[in-house]
Design a protein around this motif. Structure first.
Motif, short mmCIF file in Angstrom:
data_model
loop_
_atom_site.label_atom_id
_atom_site.label_comp_id
_atom_site.label_asym_id
_atom_site.label_seq_id
_atom_site.Cartn_x
_atom_site.Cartn_y
_atom_site.Cartn_z
N MET A 90 51.36 46.21 -62.84
CA MET A 90 51.69 47.51 -62.26
C MET A 90 53.17 47.79 -62.42
SD MET A 90 49.46 47.91 -58.75
CE MET A 90 50.19 46.49 -57.93
N ARG A 91 53.54 49.02 -62.22
CA ARG A 91 54.94 49.44 -62.15
C ARG A 91 55.18 49.84 -60.69
NH1 ARG A 91 59.10 51.11 -65.48
NH2 ARG A 91 60.39 52.87 -64.78
N ILE A 92 56.07 49.11 -60.03
CA ILE A 92 56.29 49.26 -58.60
C ILE A 92 57.69 49.81 -58.36
CG2 ILE A 92 56.44 48.03 -56.39
CD1 ILE A 92 54.35 46.07 -57.53
N LEU A 93 57.78 50.84 -57.54
CA LEU A 93 59.05 51.43 -57.16
C LEU A 93 59.42 50.96 -55.76
CD1 LEU A 93 58.48 55.13 -58.33
CD2 LEU A 93 59.30 53.18 -59.67
N ILE A 94 60.57 50.35 -55.62
CA ILE A 94 61.09 49.90 -54.33
C ILE A 94 62.23 50.82 -53.95
CG2 ILE A 94 62.08 48.00 -53.00
CD1 ILE A 94 59.31 47.33 -54.08
N ILE A 95 62.12 51.48 -52.81
CA ILE A 95 63.16 52.40 -52.34
C ILE A 95 63.94 51.71 -51.24
CG2 ILE A 95 63.67 54.72 -51.55
CD1 ILE A 95 62.04 54.47 -54.23
N GLY A 96 65.19 51.37 -51.54
CA GLY A 96 66.04 50.66 -50.60
C GLY A 96 66.58 49.39 -51.22
N GLY A 97 67.91 49.22 -51.17
CA GLY A 97 68.54 48.08 -51.81
C GLY A 97 68.95 46.97 -50.88
N GLY A 98 68.49 47.02 -49.63
CA GLY A 98 68.83 45.96 -48.68
C GLY A 98 68.01 44.72 -48.92
N VAL A 99 68.12 43.76 -47.99
CA VAL A 99 67.45 42.48 -48.19
C VAL A 99 65.93 42.63 -48.18
CG1 VAL A 99 67.47 41.82 -45.73
CG2 VAL A 99 67.44 40.05 -47.51
N LEU B 44 58.68 51.98 -49.51
CA LEU B 44 59.89 52.49 -48.87
C LEU B 44 60.42 51.43 -47.91
CD1 LEU B 44 58.16 55.86 -48.23
CD2 LEU B 44 60.28 55.74 -49.55
N CYS B 45 61.53 50.81 -48.28
CA CYS B 45 62.20 49.82 -47.43
C CYS B 45 63.57 50.39 -47.07
CB CYS B 45 62.33 48.48 -48.14
SG CYS B 45 60.78 47.69 -48.58
N THR B 46 63.56 51.41 -46.24
CA THR B 46 64.77 52.22 -45.99
C THR B 46 65.51 51.81 -44.73
OG1 THR B 46 63.35 53.88 -44.95
CG2 THR B 46 63.88 54.19 -47.28
#
Length: 370
Positions: free
Chosen positions: A1-10, A190-192
């Motif tokens: 799959m192609r997965i989009l992670i939103i948020g650059g934190g840990v 979304l890991c915001t």
């Protein structure tokens, strides 16, 4: 799959790690040039001992194993299994430590007397009765962990880092950022963190998440090695593992002082790889938060730290405040919810974010069948 992670934190970076490890392509998008929230404004503690029995403790213990495995591959995160000492100075504090050590749960606890405490951590030369030792606690370097993890992910050829872009829209093909560019993906996570407005609010509405503000500081180098993380006995008041009759006795017979109680304070102290100390912290729960940092808590922390070290705390060179998101559902470690057919929101680990993020990301991967 192609997965989009939103948020650059840990939390976002650990989700990217899990996805790449499982063979997927990942695009991680962060609205700042670098993560600037709670993921870098923390102690870098992998804190297992004080967690609540059941799922929270299991998650923290599993995350501790995952952090060590990652640390073997990514030296730049600065993982070290240094353990922790919660130092006690009164009989009431000692009673809480004794109850925790004798509870029968496998938390890596051992009660040490004063001589044993100083032998384990010679930098502690103050007056105290002993300490509760936890050999499972560890530390990483929060200011460099995310870039180091990303550098390792990039070696896979299946990872792309996109900083300085804010997500404005979710489509059935992926997301659209504030430049109008579309990033296509099969799944959006979304890991915001504490940012729960904007698109997150549009998608998720009101979430069972509150925000908590902390004050912390960093000192000049100590000049010697602090071999363990150190906490004072006020920490017993803020971690669920210590609840019981002994803690009730401590709260009743030895309440916190005015400054500590007002700021809901504990002392945590960990040495950075450059020899400096990170100390804190306070807790503020009611919004709107203060926009400034106040001096009285720092004075208190310096006094307590100096009493344990047996000498004045090194000069404070940095002060900062941070805000983290904490789920209000006490039965859960994190708020994880589907907010669209192709999108999930994962936020609210609270003060457990640095500790538990590898295991939280692993659970997300399992739940989404990556």
């Amino acid at each position: 799959m192609r997965i989009l992670i939103i948020g650059g934190g840990v939390l976002g970076t650990q989700h990217a790690w899990q996805a790449v490890e499982r063979g997927h392509d990942v695009v991680q998008i962060e609205r700042e040039p670098e993560a600037r929230g709670a993921s870098v404004r923390n102690f870098g503690l992998v804190w297992v001992g004080g967690r609540a029995s059941g799922p929270e403790l299991e998650t923290a213990a599993r995350a501790r194993v995952l952090w060590e495995r990652i640390g073997e591959r990514v030296e730049g995160i600065g993982f070290r299994p240094n353990g922790s000492l919660t130092v006690v100075r009164t009989e009431a504090e000692l009673a809480v430590a004794r109850a925790a050590a004798g509870a029968g749960e496998d938390r890596g606890f051992k009660l040490l007397d004063a001589a044993e405490t100083r032998e384990l951590n010679p930098a502690l030369r103050g007056e105290f009765l002993g300490a509760l030792w936890c050999d499972r606690d560890a530390a990483v370097e929060p200011r460099v962990a995310q870039p180091a993890l990303r550098a390792e992910l990039a070696k896979s050829g299946r990872y792309t880092w996109v900083p300085g872009r804010e997500i404005r829209d979710l489509t059935d093909r992926g997301v659209v950022d504030d430049t109008g560019e579309t990033h296509e993906g099969d799944v959006v996570v979304l890991c915001t963190g504490a940012w729960t407005g904007g698109l997150v609010k549009e998608l998720a509405g009101t979430t069972p998440v509150r925000r908590v503000r902390l004050q912390m500081a960093q000192t000049e180098p100590l000049g010697e090695t602090l071999t363990t993380t150190v906490a004072d006995a006020d920490s017993f008041r803020y971690y669920p593992a210590y609840r019981g009759e002994a803690l009730d006795g401590l709260n009743a017979g030895q309440p916190q002082g005015e400054i500590a109680a007002a700021a809901k304070m504990q002392l945590l102290m960990v040495q950075r790889l450059d020899g400096s100390l990170t100390i804190g912290d306070t807790h503020e729960y009611d919004e709107p938060f203060s926009f400034d940092t106040t001096e009285a808590p720092y004075d208190h922390l310096a006094e307590v730290a100096g009493a344990l070290l047996g000498r004045p705390l090194p000069r404070i060179t940095r002060r900062w405040a941070g805000v983290y998101a904490q789920t209000t559902d006490t039965t859960r470690i994190v708020h994880r919810a589907r907010v669209a057919d192709n999108a999930w929101l994962v936020t609210g680990p609270g003060g457990r974010g640095m500790t538990c993020s590898p295991a939280i990301a692993e659970d997300t991967a399992e739940e989404l069948s990556w």
